[in-house]
Design an enzyme around this catalytic site. Sequence first.
Site, PDB file in Angstrom:
ATOM      1  N   PRO A  92       7.403  -4.768   5.342  1.00 26.65           N
ATOM      2  CA  PRO A  92       7.335  -5.018   6.785  1.00 26.65           C
ATOM      3  C   PRO A  92       8.674  -5.579   7.262  1.00 26.65           C
ATOM      4  O   PRO A  92       9.510  -5.973   6.448  1.00 26.65           O
ATOM      5  CB  PRO A  92       6.234  -6.081   6.913  1.00 26.65           C
ATOM      6  CG  PRO A  92       5.528  -6.101   5.603  1.00 26.65           C
ATOM      7  CD  PRO A  92       6.532  -5.671   4.574  1.00 26.65           C
ATOM      8  N   ARG A 131       0.829  -1.207   0.000  1.00 25.82           N
ATOM      9  CA  ARG A 131       0.000   0.000   0.000  1.00 25.82           C
ATOM     10  C   ARG A 131       0.869   1.265   0.000  1.00 25.82           C
ATOM     11  O   ARG A 131       0.667   2.172  -0.796  1.00 25.82           O
ATOM     12  CB  ARG A 131      -0.942  -0.021   1.212  1.00 25.82           C
ATOM     13  CG  ARG A 131      -1.898  -1.217   1.159  1.00 25.82           C
ATOM     14  CD  ARG A 131      -2.748  -1.327   2.395  1.00 25.82           C
ATOM     15  NE  ARG A 131      -3.780  -0.315   2.409  1.00 25.82           N
ATOM     16  CZ  ARG A 131      -3.843   0.682   3.259  1.00 25.82           C
ATOM     17  NH1 ARG A 131      -2.926   0.793   4.208  1.00 25.82           N
ATOM     18  NH2 ARG A 131      -4.809   1.561   3.200  1.00 25.82           N
ATOM     19  N   ILE A 132       1.865   1.309   0.902  1.00 24.96           N
ATOM     20  CA  ILE A 132       2.683   2.528   1.004  1.00 24.96           C
ATOM     21  C   ILE A 132       3.663   2.624  -0.168  1.00 24.96           C
ATOM     22  O   ILE A 132       3.832   3.709  -0.754  1.00 24.96           O
ATOM     23  CB  ILE A 132       3.428   2.572   2.366  1.00 24.96           C
ATOM     24  CG1 ILE A 132       2.410   2.661   3.505  1.00 24.96           C
ATOM     25  CG2 ILE A 132       4.404   3.739   2.404  1.00 24.96           C
ATOM     26  CD1 ILE A 132       2.991   2.482   4.891  1.00 24.96           C
ATOM     27  N   ASP A 167       9.560  -6.585  -5.225  1.00 22.75           N
ATOM     28  CA  ASP A 167       8.666  -7.140  -4.204  1.00 22.75           C
ATOM     29  C   ASP A 167       8.631  -8.644  -4.419  1.00 22.75           C
ATOM     30  O   ASP A 167       8.856  -9.116  -5.539  1.00 22.75           O
ATOM     31  CB  ASP A 167       7.247  -6.544  -4.358  1.00 22.75           C
ATOM     32  CG  ASP A 167       6.388  -6.751  -3.119  1.00 22.75           C
ATOM     33  OD1 ASP A 167       6.182  -7.922  -2.725  1.00 22.75           O
ATOM     34  OD2 ASP A 167       5.934  -5.755  -2.537  1.00 22.75           O
ATOM     35  N   ALA A 205      10.080   2.515   6.988  1.00 20.92           N
ATOM     36  CA  ALA A 205       9.353   1.262   7.260  1.00 20.92           C
ATOM     37  C   ALA A 205       9.648   0.774   8.681  1.00 20.92           C
ATOM     38  O   ALA A 205       8.883   1.089   9.610  1.00 20.92           O
ATOM     39  CB  ALA A 205       9.708   0.225   6.210  1.00 20.92           C
ATOM     40  N   ARG A 206      10.718   0.016   8.869  1.00 19.77           N
ATOM     41  CA  ARG A 206      11.113  -0.420  10.200  1.00 19.77           C
ATOM     42  C   ARG A 206      12.630  -0.333  10.300  1.00 19.77           C
ATOM     43  O   ARG A 206      13.354  -0.661   9.359  1.00 19.77           O
ATOM     44  CB  ARG A 206      10.669  -1.869  10.471  1.00 19.77           C
ATOM     45  CG  ARG A 206       9.185  -1.992  10.838  1.00 19.77           C
ATOM     46  CD  ARG A 206       8.873  -1.373  12.201  1.00 19.77           C
ATOM     47  NE  ARG A 206       7.470  -1.445  12.580  1.00 19.77           N
ATOM     48  CZ  ARG A 206       6.548  -0.507  12.318  1.00 19.77           C
ATOM     49  NH1 ARG A 206       6.886   0.579  11.653  1.00 19.77           N
ATOM     50  NH2 ARG A 206       5.316  -0.653  12.742  1.00 19.77           N
ATOM     51  N   ASP A 260      13.291   7.595   9.131  1.00 21.53           N
ATOM     52  CA  ASP A 260      12.221   7.872  10.087  1.00 21.53           C
ATOM     53  C   ASP A 260      12.186   6.801  11.167  1.00 21.53           C
ATOM     54  O   ASP A 260      11.480   6.950  12.164  1.00 21.53           O
ATOM     55  CB  ASP A 260      10.867   7.933   9.361  1.00 21.53           C
ATOM     56  CG  ASP A 260       9.757   8.339  10.310  1.00 21.53           C
ATOM     57  OD1 ASP A 260       9.943   9.370  11.004  1.00 21.53           O
ATOM     58  OD2 ASP A 260       8.726   7.634  10.383  1.00 21.53           O
ATOM     59  N   GLU A 308      15.223   1.922  18.298  1.00 15.62           N
ATOM     60  CA  GLU A 308      14.520   3.199  18.558  1.00 15.62           C
ATOM     61  C   GLU A 308      13.551   3.122  19.741  1.00 15.62           C
ATOM     62  O   GLU A 308      13.191   4.158  20.310  1.00 15.62           O
ATOM     63  CB  GLU A 308      13.728   3.624  17.313  1.00 15.62           C
ATOM     64  CG  GLU A 308      12.528   2.701  17.037  1.00 15.62           C
ATOM     65  CD  GLU A 308      11.645   3.157  15.871  1.00 15.62           C
ATOM     66  OE1 GLU A 308      12.165   3.394  14.778  1.00 15.62           O
ATOM     67  OE2 GLU A 308      10.426   3.252  16.085  1.00 15.62           O
ATOM     68  N   HIS A 334      10.230   8.482  13.991  1.00 14.63           N
ATOM     69  CA  HIS A 334       9.121   7.567  13.660  1.00 14.63           C
ATOM     70  C   HIS A 334       7.788   8.332  13.661  1.00 14.63           C
ATOM     71  O   HIS A 334       6.859   7.994  14.411  1.00 14.63           O
ATOM     72  CB  HIS A 334       9.058   6.388  14.647  1.00 14.63           C
ATOM     73  CG  HIS A 334       8.295   5.207  14.099  1.00 14.63           C
ATOM     74  ND1 HIS A 334       8.603   3.913  14.389  1.00 14.63           N
ATOM     75  CD2 HIS A 334       7.207   5.152  13.269  1.00 14.63           C
ATOM     76  CE1 HIS A 334       7.755   3.099  13.773  1.00 14.63           C
ATOM     77  NE2 HIS A 334       6.891   3.831  13.087  1.00 14.63           N
TER      78      HIS A 334
HETATM   79  P1  NAD Z   1       1.771  -3.782   2.901  1.00 15.12           P
HETATM   80  O1  NAD Z   1       1.572  -5.095   3.582  1.00 15.12           O
HETATM   81  O2  NAD Z   1       0.663  -3.183   2.112  1.00 15.12           O
HETATM   82  O3  NAD Z   1       3.029  -3.912   1.893  1.00 15.12           O
HETATM   83  C1  NAD Z   1       4.216  -4.560   2.230  1.00 15.12           C
HETATM   84  C2  NAD Z   1       4.824  -5.115   0.947  1.00 15.12           C
HETATM   85  O4  NAD Z   1       6.099  -5.671   1.267  1.00 15.12           O
HETATM   86  C3  NAD Z   1       3.988  -6.230   0.307  1.00 15.12           C
HETATM   87  O5  NAD Z   1       3.737  -5.933  -1.061  1.00 15.12           O
HETATM   88  C4  NAD Z   1       4.860  -7.454   0.468  1.00 15.12           C
HETATM   89  O6  NAD Z   1       4.716  -8.410  -0.591  1.00 15.12           O
HETATM   90  C5  NAD Z   1       6.244  -6.844   0.473  1.00 15.12           C
HETATM   91  N1  NAD Z   1       7.268  -7.731   0.999  1.00 15.12           N
HETATM   92  C6  NAD Z   1       7.165  -8.623   2.019  1.00 15.12           C
HETATM   93  N2  NAD Z   1       8.319  -9.283   2.166  1.00 15.12           N
HETATM   94  C7  NAD Z   1       9.165  -8.800   1.222  1.00 15.12           C
HETATM   95  C8  NAD Z   1      10.505  -9.081   0.882  1.00 15.12           C
HETATM   96  N3  NAD Z   1      11.210 -10.011   1.532  1.00 15.12           N
HETATM   97  N4  NAD Z   1      11.066  -8.387  -0.132  1.00 15.12           N
HETATM   98  C9  NAD Z   1      10.351  -7.453  -0.821  1.00 15.12           C
HETATM   99  N5  NAD Z   1       9.086  -7.145  -0.537  1.00 15.12           N
HETATM  100  C10 NAD Z   1       8.492  -7.807   0.478  1.00 15.12           C
HETATM  101  O7  NAD Z   1       2.294  -2.799   4.027  1.00 15.12           O
HETATM  102  P2  NAD Z   1       2.267  -1.194   3.998  1.00 15.12           P
HETATM  103  O8  NAD Z   1       0.981  -0.715   4.558  1.00 15.12           O
HETATM  104  O9  NAD Z   1       2.710  -0.748   2.669  1.00 15.12           O
HETATM  105  O10 NAD Z   1       3.377  -0.876   5.115  1.00 15.12           O
HETATM  106  C11 NAD Z   1       4.728  -1.270   4.945  1.00 15.12           C
HETATM  107  C12 NAD Z   1       5.467  -1.091   6.254  1.00 15.12           C
HETATM  108  O11 NAD Z   1       5.615   0.304   6.536  1.00 15.12           O
HETATM  109  C13 NAD Z   1       4.733  -1.622   7.488  1.00 15.12           C
HETATM  110  O12 NAD Z   1       4.903  -3.008   7.647  1.00 15.12           O
HETATM  111  C14 NAD Z   1       5.348  -0.841   8.620  1.00 15.12           C
HETATM  112  O13 NAD Z   1       6.431  -1.548   9.164  1.00 15.12           O
HETATM  113  C15 NAD Z   1       5.843   0.432   7.933  1.00 15.12           C
HETATM  114  N6  NAD Z   1       5.127   1.630   8.405  1.00 15.12           N
HETATM  115  C16 NAD Z   1       5.843   2.656   8.942  1.00 15.12           C
HETATM  116  C17 NAD Z   1       5.192   3.805   9.396  1.00 15.12           C
HETATM  117  C18 NAD Z   1       5.939   4.997   9.944  1.00 15.12           C
HETATM  118  O14 NAD Z   1       5.334   5.838  10.638  1.00 15.12           O
HETATM  119  N7  NAD Z   1       7.215   5.161   9.654  1.00 15.12           N
HETATM  120  C19 NAD Z   1       3.802   3.865   9.327  1.00 15.12           C
HETATM  121  C20 NAD Z   1       3.101   2.820   8.753  1.00 15.12           C
HETATM  122  C21 NAD Z   1       3.778   1.696   8.297  1.00 15.12           C
END
Ligand code: NAD
Length: 328
Positions: A205, A154-155, A174, A232-233, A257, A262, A294
């Site tokens: 993630p 999604r992001i 991906d 992300a993380r 971020d 952290e 974050h």
């Molecule tokens: P999402 O589940 O929609 O997308 C994650 C994508 O990562 C998926 O398309 C998945 O197939 C892919 N993926 C999984 N394993 C993989 C790998 N080994 N190699 C490549 N791609 C891989 O999640 P999202 O809503 O897009 O969020 C992503 C991450 O962003 C969250 O898991 C969270 O940790 C982080 N996040 C951070 C903040 C922040 O404030 N900084 C806020 C929200 C989310």
Amino acid sequence: MMKVIAFAVRPDEQAAFEKYTNELGIDMTYVNESLGMENVAMTQGFETVSFLGNCDLSRPVLEILAANGVKFLASRSAGFNNVDMDAVRDLGLRFSNANYSPNCVSDFAVMLILMSIRNMKAIMKRTEINDYSLPGIQGREMHNLTFGVIGTGRIGCETAHSLAGFNGRIIGYDVYENESIKDVLEYVSLDTLFREADVITLHTPLFESTYHIINAENLAKTKPGVVIVNCARGELVDSDALIEYVENGHIGGVGLDVLEGELGIFHNNHRLSTLSNHQLAILERHKNVIVTPHCAFYTDQAVSDMVEVALRSLVSFVENGESSVEIK
Ligand code: NAD
């Protein structure tokens, strides 16, 4: 009336909690502290629990939750690496996360990319001390760059869509390709992404497969001047390898971020205490490294969505036995 206990509740969430507890008819118990071993006893008598990504949902805590009669868990965060999903399944608990508006994070990632390629940290530090000179702050233009998006969920997709407006080249990696993004992004292997991207932005993630995906071996493949952005993380990036490649001059800019270790630092005021994360202290000193606490998620829209999605999910679990945002 359905009873819910919510942990790690911040004052800025209160308005959304009031709105949705009224609308959904929920009797809410608020706890400001994060959920962990020390306060898990408070869940006695509750079937439903809400919490954030800074809470401890390790197996020992989940065992006590289950023994206390808790059945349904709703995180108000999107990331759920703080939740032991094997234990959730073993204990027969049901869990959902909050898939709130991805734009909060994608906007922030694009901002960190722009700030990095235009040397914004150096510019702001200089102007603070009346240094308005030009040498050392020359930037690059977005349309000349190749952007590498790792994780096109999604992001990641929203980030690619925003970047498309700058007319550069966008490549992505991906484990599952997303057909709907192929009009703006070309899927390549991870190796090709590391070799060809001028800017790498992380949106997966935290899994075993993504832990330290930015490490010394992969940084060695990247172009000189590469920009690394992580919204992300923290554990996706090996901080020591990152520091090595910033200090040897290979990396052109970094926007973080999130950071390894952290927890307990970000979202807290440490002006009067000693910083316990030495990588953070080093990274902060570099003129081309931007660190934010974050807060990519932290917008009016997202905070409201996080509360709403979590509470609706708990109501749906209790009333229908299922939730559209359940993670299995
Ligand atoms: P999402 O589940 O929609 O997308 C994650 C994508 O990562 C998926 O398309 C998945 O197939 C892919 N993926 C999984 N394993 C993989 C790998 N080994 N190699 C490549 N791609 C891989 O999640 P999202 O809503 O897009 O969020 C992503 C991450 O962003 C969250 O898991 C969270 O940790 C982080 N996040 C951070 C903040 C922040 O404030 N900084 C806020 C929200 C989310």
